[in-house]
Design a protein around this motif. Structure first.
Motif, short mmCIF file in Angstrom:
data_model
loop_
_atom_site.label_atom_id
_atom_site.label_comp_id
_atom_site.label_asym_id
_atom_site.label_seq_id
_atom_site.Cartn_x
_atom_site.Cartn_y
_atom_site.Cartn_z
N LYS A 1 69.87 107.07 -2.46
CA LYS A 1 68.48 106.20 -2.67
C LYS A 1 68.78 105.38 -3.80
O LYS A 1 68.51 104.13 -3.68
N PRO A 2 69.36 105.75 -4.98
CA PRO A 2 69.38 104.62 -6.18
C PRO A 2 70.36 103.35 -5.54
O PRO A 2 70.17 102.46 -5.88
N ARG A 3 71.42 103.71 -4.83
CA ARG A 3 72.32 102.78 -4.21
C ARG A 3 71.59 101.63 -3.25
O ARG A 3 71.52 100.26 -3.39
N ILE A 4 70.73 102.39 -2.25
CA ILE A 4 69.83 101.48 -1.46
C ILE A 4 68.94 100.85 -2.37
O ILE A 4 68.79 99.20 -2.16
N LYS A 5 68.29 101.37 -3.24
CA LYS A 5 67.23 100.70 -3.96
C LYS A 5 67.93 99.54 -4.88
O LYS A 5 67.33 98.29 -4.84
N LYS A 6 69.24 99.83 -5.48
CA LYS A 6 69.49 98.40 -6.30
C LYS A 6 70.01 97.51 -5.38
O LYS A 6 70.03 96.32 -5.70
N PHE A 7 70.62 97.83 -4.04
CA PHE A 7 71.18 96.88 -3.31
C PHE A 7 69.92 95.76 -2.85
O PHE A 7 70.09 94.66 -3.03
N LEU A 8 68.97 96.52 -2.50
CA LEU A 8 67.71 95.82 -2.13
C LEU A 8 67.12 94.87 -3.37
O LEU A 8 66.76 93.61 -3.05
N HIS A 9 67.08 95.50 -4.38
CA HIS A 9 66.64 94.85 -5.68
C HIS A 9 67.61 93.54 -5.83
O HIS A 9 67.21 92.49 -5.93
N ASP A 10 68.90 93.69 -5.93
CA ASP A 10 69.83 92.51 -6.03
C ASP A 10 69.54 91.48 -4.95
O ASP A 10 69.63 90.24 -5.40
N TYR A 11 69.48 92.10 -3.68
CA TYR A 11 69.66 90.81 -2.69
C TYR A 11 68.25 90.29 -2.47
O TYR A 11 68.26 89.22 -2.59
N LEU A 12 67.14 90.70 -2.77
CA LEU A 12 65.94 90.19 -2.78
C LEU A 12 65.74 89.49 -4.02
O LEU A 12 65.25 88.18 -3.88
N GLN A 13 66.29 89.77 -5.18
CA GLN A 13 66.21 88.78 -6.37
C GLN A 13 66.92 87.61 -6.06
O GLN A 13 66.68 86.44 -6.46
N ALA A 14 68.06 87.74 -5.41
CA ALA A 14 68.88 86.50 -5.34
C ALA A 14 68.20 85.39 -4.17
O ALA A 14 68.34 84.29 -4.17
N TYR A 15 67.65 86.41 -3.13
CA TYR A 15 67.24 85.74 -2.05
C TYR A 15 65.64 84.83 -2.45
O TYR A 15 65.50 83.81 -1.76
N LEU A 16 64.86 85.59 -3.00
CA LEU A 16 63.50 85.36 -3.20
C LEU A 16 63.28 84.33 -4.34
O LEU A 16 62.46 83.46 -4.47
N MET A 17 63.98 84.81 -5.65
CA MET A 17 63.93 83.98 -6.93
C MET A 17 64.54 82.53 -6.69
O MET A 17 65.22 82.29 -6.15
N HIS A 18 63.81 81.66 -7.47
CA HIS A 18 64.19 80.23 -7.59
C HIS A 18 65.29 80.39 -8.18
O HIS A 18 65.63 80.98 -9.01
N HIS A 19 66.48 79.22 -7.66
CA HIS A 19 67.49 78.88 -8.40
C HIS A 19 67.52 77.93 -9.43
O HIS A 19 66.53 77.01 -9.15
#
Length: 211
Positions: free
Chosen positions: A188-206
């Motif tokens: 669960k922590p691994r999935i949570k961290k992956f989704l957090h990092d993935y979504l941060q990179a994908y959703l946040m403005h560069h």
């Protein structure tokens, strides 16, 4: 025991039976026997085995929907809301893995059309809440303009694939998925961290987009 208590007791028992044996494997006589009621009482409360399954699943789905709606309505940023919603999904799917398998099996097989329609409508309402949060972030410019539907599919696909494809996922992540402690402390922590990092990179403005 009141009628409501009796109904809840039957639902609790049916939930365990369906999780253990699946819809086809759990007979109504077994369900009645385990619940300590006769067939007449089981039929009085639910009418049929399919209606009983629907009531069990409806309770699960409604519980998640209420939590997701609460996450959506809190006074917080879209990013904070999304992370809350992801944690709710991850916690509930990992805690009730057998039932989510039943849900998606019923939807995919479409053998009981009324139940499949009910499930698909209610599951989509939960997915819709996540999409609403993403759209909120796009609207207030905290998120990039992304494909909302594909983003939601990627989030849920990651969670459901890893937690519902245990044999493959166990080899992929080198973890015993039958060990609930390992699922809670490692997966669960691994999935949570992956989704957090993935979504941060994908959703946040560069930075390049701000120039």
């Amino acid at each position: 025991m009141t009628k409501e208590d009796k109904r809840k007791h039957i639902l609790d028992t049916a939930e365990k039976m369906f999780a253990a044996f699946g819809y086809e494997g759990a007979s109504t006589r077994q369900l009645a026997s385990e619940a300590g009621v006769n067939m007449a009482m089981l039929n009085y409360y639910f009418g049929s085995k399919e209606s009983l399954l629907q009531a069990v699943l409806e309770r699960r789905i409604a519980g998640m929907r209420n939590q997701l709606e609460e996450a959506k309505e809190v006074n917080a940023s879209a990013w904070e809301k999304l992370n809350r919603a992801l944690e709710i999904y991850l916690n509930r799917v990992s805690a009730n893995n057998s039932f989510h398998r039943i849900i998606y099996r019923e939807i995919s097989l479409n053998q009981r059309s009324t139940l499949s329609y009910f499930l698909s409508e209610n599951v989509f309402r939960n997915v819709q809440t996540i999409m609403d949060i993403i759209r909120e972030g796009i609207q207030d410019s905290s998120f990039r303009k992304v494909d909302v539907e594909m983003t939601a599919a990627s989030i849920l696909g990651t969670i459901y694939y890893l937690l519902n494809s245990e044999q493959v996922a166990a080899r992929l992540l080198d973890t015993d998925f039958q060990d609930q402690a390992a699922v809670d402390t490692e997966i669960k922590p691994r999935i949570k961290k992956f989704l957090h990092d993935y979504l941060q990179a994908y959703l946040m403005h560069h930075d390049s987009e701000k120039q």
